[in-house]
Write a protein that holds these residues in place. Structure first.
Motif, PDB file in Angstrom:
ATOM      1  N   UNK A 172      11.892   5.955 -33.454  1.00 50.01           N
ATOM      2  CA  UNK A 172      11.804   4.738 -32.638  1.00 50.01           C
ATOM      3  C   UNK A 172      13.123   3.964 -32.658  1.00 50.01           C
ATOM      4  N   UNK A 173      13.714   3.799 -33.841  1.00 52.12           N
ATOM      5  CA  UNK A 173      14.997   3.099 -33.939  1.00 52.12           C
ATOM      6  C   UNK A 173      16.077   3.795 -33.119  1.00 52.12           C
ATOM      7  N   UNK A 174      16.127   5.105 -33.217  1.00 50.86           N
ATOM      8  CA  UNK A 174      17.130   5.867 -32.467  1.00 50.86           C
ATOM      9  C   UNK A 174      16.943   5.689 -30.961  1.00 50.86           C
ATOM     10  N   UNK A 175      15.706   5.837 -30.504  1.00 52.16           N
ATOM     11  CA  UNK A 175      15.447   5.713 -29.071  1.00 52.16           C
ATOM     12  C   UNK A 175      15.732   4.302 -28.572  1.00 52.16           C
ATOM     13  N   UNK A 176      15.383   3.289 -29.345  1.00 53.85           N
ATOM     14  CA  UNK A 176      15.693   1.909 -28.950  1.00 53.85           C
ATOM     15  C   UNK A 176      17.201   1.710 -28.839  1.00 53.85           C
ATOM     16  N   UNK A 177      17.952   2.266 -29.789  1.00 52.36           N
ATOM     17  CA  UNK A 177      19.417   2.163 -29.734  1.00 52.36           C
ATOM     18  C   UNK A 177      19.984   2.837 -28.487  1.00 52.36           C
ATOM     19  N   UNK A 178      19.292   3.867 -27.994  1.00 49.10           N
ATOM     20  CA  UNK A 178      19.726   4.585 -26.799  1.00 49.10           C
ATOM     21  C   UNK A 178      19.219   3.941 -25.504  1.00 49.10           C
ATOM     22  N   UNK A 179      18.480   2.832 -25.624  1.00 52.25           N
ATOM     23  CA  UNK A 179      18.022   2.099 -24.452  1.00 52.25           C
ATOM     24  C   UNK A 179      16.652   2.491 -23.927  1.00 52.25           C
ATOM     25  N   UNK A 180      15.906   3.276 -24.686  1.00 52.97           N
ATOM     26  CA  UNK A 180      14.570   3.689 -24.261  1.00 52.97           C
ATOM     27  C   UNK A 180      13.559   2.565 -24.475  1.00 52.97           C
ATOM     28  N   UNK A 215      10.143  -5.565 -33.631  1.00 53.16           N
ATOM     29  CA  UNK A 215       9.436  -6.415 -32.658  1.00 53.16           C
ATOM     30  C   UNK A 215       9.677  -5.975 -31.205  1.00 53.16           C
ATOM     31  N   UNK A 216      10.624  -5.064 -30.988  1.00 56.78           N
ATOM     32  CA  UNK A 216      10.904  -4.554 -29.650  1.00 56.78           C
ATOM     33  C   UNK A 216       9.883  -3.519 -29.198  1.00 56.78           C
ATOM     34  N   UNK A 217       9.019  -3.090 -30.102  1.00 53.60           N
ATOM     35  CA  UNK A 217       8.066  -2.024 -29.798  1.00 53.60           C
ATOM     36  C   UNK A 217       6.728  -2.583 -29.355  1.00 53.60           C
ATOM     37  N   UNK A 218       6.101  -1.867 -28.471  1.00 56.08           N
ATOM     38  CA  UNK A 218       4.705  -2.137 -28.146  1.00 56.08           C
ATOM     39  C   UNK A 218       3.891  -1.125 -28.954  1.00 56.08           C
ATOM     40  N   UNK A 219       3.023  -1.639 -29.849  1.00 56.35           N
ATOM     41  CA  UNK A 219       2.307  -0.778 -30.778  1.00 56.35           C
ATOM     42  C   UNK A 219       0.808  -0.998 -30.644  1.00 56.35           C
ATOM     43  N   UNK A 220       0.074   0.101 -30.664  1.00 52.64           N
ATOM     44  CA  UNK A 220      -1.384   0.051 -30.583  1.00 52.64           C
ATOM     45  C   UNK A 220      -1.979   0.675 -31.833  1.00 52.64           C
ATOM     46  N   UNK A 221      -2.829  -0.084 -32.550  1.00 53.09           N
ATOM     47  CA  UNK A 221      -3.575   0.542 -33.637  1.00 53.09           C
ATOM     48  C   UNK A 221      -4.573   1.520 -33.033  1.00 53.09           C
TER      49      UNK A 221
END
Length: 67
Positions: A17-25, A45-51
């Motif tokens: 997730x960190x890698x993809x966020x850094x790449x703009x995903x 906090x940039x992620x949308x997460x579903x339990x």
């Protein structure tokens, strides 16, 4: 681009997730509610997460998350 990561609160899912966020995903994540509770501080906090319990798919959780 968008990615859906199952096990987002785990070691591999978190790093991906960190890698993809850094790449703009845009990153969406799924994980078991207990895993999220114990590791919520490590989730961006940039992620949308579903339990979501993937062993109990009959409740339509994933379909509602993706729509």
């Amino acid at each position: 681009m968008r990615a859906l990561i199952t096990g987002i609160a785990g070691f591999g899912g978190g790093h991906l997730a960190e890698h993809l966020l850094d790449e703009g995903w845009e990153v969406l994540g799924l994980d078991h509610p207990v895993a999220l509770e114990s590791r919520i501080g490590s989730i961006s906090p940039q992620l949308e997460v579903l339990p979501c319990d993937l062993t109990d798919l009959g409740r339509g959780q994933i379909e509602s998350f993706l729509s």
